[in-house]
Each structure stands twice: as structure tokens, then as C-alpha cells.
Write an enzyme that holds these catalytic residues in place. Structure first.
Site, PDB file in Angstrom:
ATOM      1  N   GLY A   1       0.830  -1.211   0.000  1.00 56.63           N
ATOM      2  CA  GLY A   1       0.000   0.000   0.000  1.00 56.63           C
ATOM      3  C   GLY A   1       0.859   1.253   0.000  1.00 56.63           C
TER       4      GLY A   1
ATOM      5  N   GLY B   1       5.640   4.604  -8.659  1.00 54.60           N
ATOM      6  CA  GLY B   1       6.434   3.383  -8.851  1.00 54.60           C
ATOM      7  C   GLY B   1       5.514   2.159  -8.885  1.00 54.60           C
ATOM      8  N   HIS B   2       4.592   2.078  -7.907  1.00 60.55           N
ATOM      9  CA  HIS B   2       3.654   0.943  -7.889  1.00 60.55           C
ATOM     10  C   HIS B   2       2.737   0.974  -9.115  1.00 60.55           C
ATOM     11  CE1 HIS B   2       4.247   1.627  -3.414  1.00 60.55           C
ATOM     12  NE2 HIS B   2       4.593   0.358  -3.544  1.00 60.55           N
TER      13      HIS B   2
ATOM     14  N   GLU C   1      12.738  -2.786  -9.735  1.00 55.09           N
ATOM     15  CA  GLU C   1      14.200  -2.893  -9.574  1.00 55.09           C
ATOM     16  C   GLU C   1      14.708  -2.002  -8.453  1.00 55.09           C
ATOM     17  OE1 GLU C   1      16.113  -2.212 -13.320  1.00 55.09           O
ATOM     18  OE2 GLU C   1      15.708  -4.254 -13.993  1.00 55.09           O
TER      19      GLU C   1
ATOM     20  N   GLN D   1      15.561  -7.739  -3.365  1.00 57.95           N
ATOM     21  CA  GLN D   1      14.270  -8.428  -3.180  1.00 57.95           C
ATOM     22  C   GLN D   1      13.874  -9.152  -4.474  1.00 57.95           C
ATOM     23  OE1 GLN D   1      10.624  -6.837  -1.114  1.00 57.95           O
ATOM     24  NE2 GLN D   1      10.094  -6.217  -3.172  1.00 57.95           N
TER      25      GLN D   1
ATOM     26  N   SER E   1       7.594   4.588  -0.700  1.00 54.82           N
ATOM     27  CA  SER E   1       6.552   4.981   0.276  1.00 54.82           C
ATOM     28  C   SER E   1       7.182   5.707   1.445  1.00 54.82           C
ATOM     29  CB  SER E   1       5.823   3.743   0.774  1.00 54.82           C
ATOM     30  OG  SER E   1       5.330   3.021  -0.325  1.00 54.82           O
TER      31      SER E   1
HETATM   32  O1  PAF Z   1       8.213  -4.450  -1.962  1.00 48.62           O
HETATM   33  C1  PAF Z   1       7.239  -4.535  -1.180  1.00 48.62           C
HETATM   34  O2  PAF Z   1       6.360  -3.667  -1.125  1.00 48.62           O
HETATM   35  C2  PAF Z   1       7.138  -5.732  -0.267  1.00 48.62           C
HETATM   36  O3  PAF Z   1       8.378  -6.154   0.170  1.00 48.62           O
HETATM   37  C3  PAF Z   1       6.331  -6.893  -0.872  1.00 48.62           C
HETATM   38  C4  PAF Z   1       7.007  -7.455  -2.114  1.00 48.62           C
HETATM   39  C5  PAF Z   1       4.928  -6.427  -1.237  1.00 48.62           C
HETATM   40  C6  PAF Z   1       6.203  -8.029   0.142  1.00 48.62           C
HETATM   41  O4  PAF Z   1       5.557  -7.614   1.300  1.00 48.62           O
END
Ligand code: PAF
Length: 282
Positions: free
Chosen positions: A34, A39-40, A151, A156, A189
Site C-alpha cells: 500500500g 512506482g507501484h 528494480e 528483493q 513509500s
Molecule cells: O516491496 C514490497 O512492497 C514488499 O516487500 C512486498 C514485495 C509487497 C512483500 O511484502
């Protein structure tokens, strides 16, 4: 195109995905915590290009926050997030509560060795176990064709890729380039924690990364170039540099000089806000 819907249980998510599948639709998944920003939304836009249906997830995952980290003050505004998701044309939001994701008695942890141990893994011990656990759950709950990761969180992304390969999870992981503000600061965020003065200070980070990457490109010995960049970060007002390291993109291990597939990784604090970024070197 159907109506935007919100589901909060795994059963409802699966029922909705089954309906998409019956109509022959491909499915893209965009996992988030959230507090959405451009970016999202770029992840959602990318997913829309590749898939007939796009599912976003919002779950602030307590397992990836350390005891001294910002779980309780992590920004939450579902109404604003939903408005943005509708705007960019997502089809479904999966927003489970804590009990749905980690019911009483939940005892499993997914741990990815090797690439998760350095950089973020060294500074934030449980972080990648938390990420791998929740991402594996989300992938197995939705079983999408593709899942999208930025990226900006390069380590991650690599940890998720490794996990998906190792566990034979039938999904394609799609990497989406980092989206930046006008001054080059990577969108995050956590940028909203910065005061106006801190935000101004933070703009030194992309500038220093840009200059450092340019110097490293010739293949010179990295150590003095990086020491100089750390000095510049401190001078610009960064309170602490967790790491500034040149690493191999595949292994995420430090390397002494740039070569094919190298990246410069940084984590540094402005006040209490920890900013991370990474720039490709070659
Ligand atoms: O990048 C994120 O926002 C978090 O690490 C993810 C991939 C949603 C996992 O909680």
C-alpha cells in the site's frame, strides 16, 4: 472490462481468479504494502500490458519489519490506494487482514540462502525471510501467470526469482525499472516521512550515485571511489550509511572493480528515514 473489486479472503481471491481463468484471461499480480505511488502504478501499468487481468495486493507484512523498524507508523490509506488502482485500470485488490495471512498457529518461514544474506540481509536480519514467506504465500494464493517487482528493491527481486526457481512456483517474475522523482530520487513509500528540508537533502543521493557510477564505469579500483562517495553523502547531511557497495548483480557479493553486470547499492539514513537505491554500472 469488469468492475473493480476488493476481496479480503484467500477463498474469494481464488474464486475470482478461477472466474478469470474460465474466461481464458491471463493474470498478472502486483504485490504491494500500500501507500501507493507512481512506482507501484508503473508495475500495474506493466502488468496491464502483458495480462488480461491485473490483481494488486495490499498487505503490510509484519514479518518483514524488524523490532526497531517502522511497522506501526508505516503509511496506510486504503481509500487513496483504491482510487489510484481504479485509475490505472487494475481489476482486483486483494487486501487480507493479519489473521487471514497468518492465522493462529502459523509456523512456516521461507528462507532463501546466499543472495539474501548480504546488503539488506546484513542490516535487517529477518527482512528477506519475511518477504520470501509473504511473497510465496501470495503467489500460491493467486497462482498468476506473471508477478511484477520493481528494480528499486533489486535484492528483493533477485531473492524472489531465486525462490520461485527453487520452489518450482509456476509464475514468471517480471522486473520493472525504478521510477524516479524529477531530481532522481527513487520513488518510495518512505519518502513521505521526509520533512521538506530532509527531502532537499535527499536529492544528493541520486546525484552522488550518478557520479560514482560514472567513475566506476572505467573499471578502476572501487574502494577509493566508494570512500569518496561516502564522504560526500556525510557532507550532504546523511546521518548514517549502512552500505555503499559495488556488487555483482547475480550473486550480490561485493566486487573490487566494475565488470559486466555490476550494480552500485546504497542504504543511507536522512534523519530516521532509511533510503535505498541501486544503479547499474555496466
Ligand atoms: O516491496 C514490497 O512492497 C514488499 O516487500 C512486498 C514485495 C509487497 C512483500 O511484502
Amino acid at each position: 472490462m469488469g468492475q473493480f473489486e476488493i476481496v479480503r479472503t484467500v477463498a474469494d481471491l481464488r474464486a475470482q481468479v478461477a472466474q478469470y481463468r474460465r474466461s481464458g484471461a491471463s493474470v498478472g499480480l502486483v504485490p504491494t504494502m500500500g501507500a501507493l505511488h507512481d512506482g507501484h502504478l508503473t508495475l500495474v501499468r506493466s502488468a496491464k500490458l502483458d495480462n488480461a487481468r491485473v490483481i494488486a495486493t495490499i498487505f503490510v507484512n509484519p514479518k518483514q519489519f524488524g523490532p526497531t523498524e517502522d511497522l506501526s507508523r508505516y503509511p496506510r490509506d486504503e481509500a487513496a490506494d483504491v482510487a489510484m488502482l481504479k485509475e490505472v485500470g487494475a481489476d482486483l485488490l486483494f487486501a487480507p487482514d493479519l489473521g487471514e495471512m497468518y492465522p493462529e498457529g502459523f509456523s512456516t518461514s521461507v528462507s532463501v540462502g546466499g543472495i539474501s544474506q548480504h546488503l539488506e540481509g546484513a542490516s535487517r536480519l529477518q527482512f528477506f525471510n519475511g518477504v520470501a514467506t509473504v511473497v510465496s504465500k501470495l503467489l500460491l494464493q493467486a497462482v498468476p501467470d506473471r508477478a511484477y517487482f520493481g528494480e528499486k528493491d533489486f535484492q528483493q527481486l533477485q531473492v524472489v526469482r531465486r525462490m520461485v526457481r527453487d520452489l518450482n512456483i509456476p509464475v514468471t517474475i517480471v522486473a520493472v525499472p525504478t521510477i524516479r522523482e524529477a531530481d532522481g530520487l527513487a520513488m518510495s513509500s518512505r519518502n513521505r516521512y521526509l520533512s521538506p528540508a530532509q527531502r532537499k537533502m535527499a536529492s544528493a543521493l541520486p546525484q552522488i550515485m550518478h557520479d560514482t557510477v560514472t567513475e566506476l564505469r572505467g573499471g578502476s579500483v572501487a574502494a577509493p571511489i566508494i570512500a569518496n562517495a561516502k564522504g560526500r553523502l556525510h557532507k550532504a547531511g546523511f546521518d548514517r550509511v549502512d552500505y555503499l557497495e559495488l556488487c555483482d548483480e547475480a550473486t550480490l557479493q561485493p566486487i573490487p572493480a566494475a565488470r559486466a553486470s555490476s550494480r552500485l547499492f546504497v542504504a543511507a539514513y536522512v534523519g530516521a528515514t532509511r533510503l535505498i537505491d541501486n544503479w547499474q554500472v555496466i
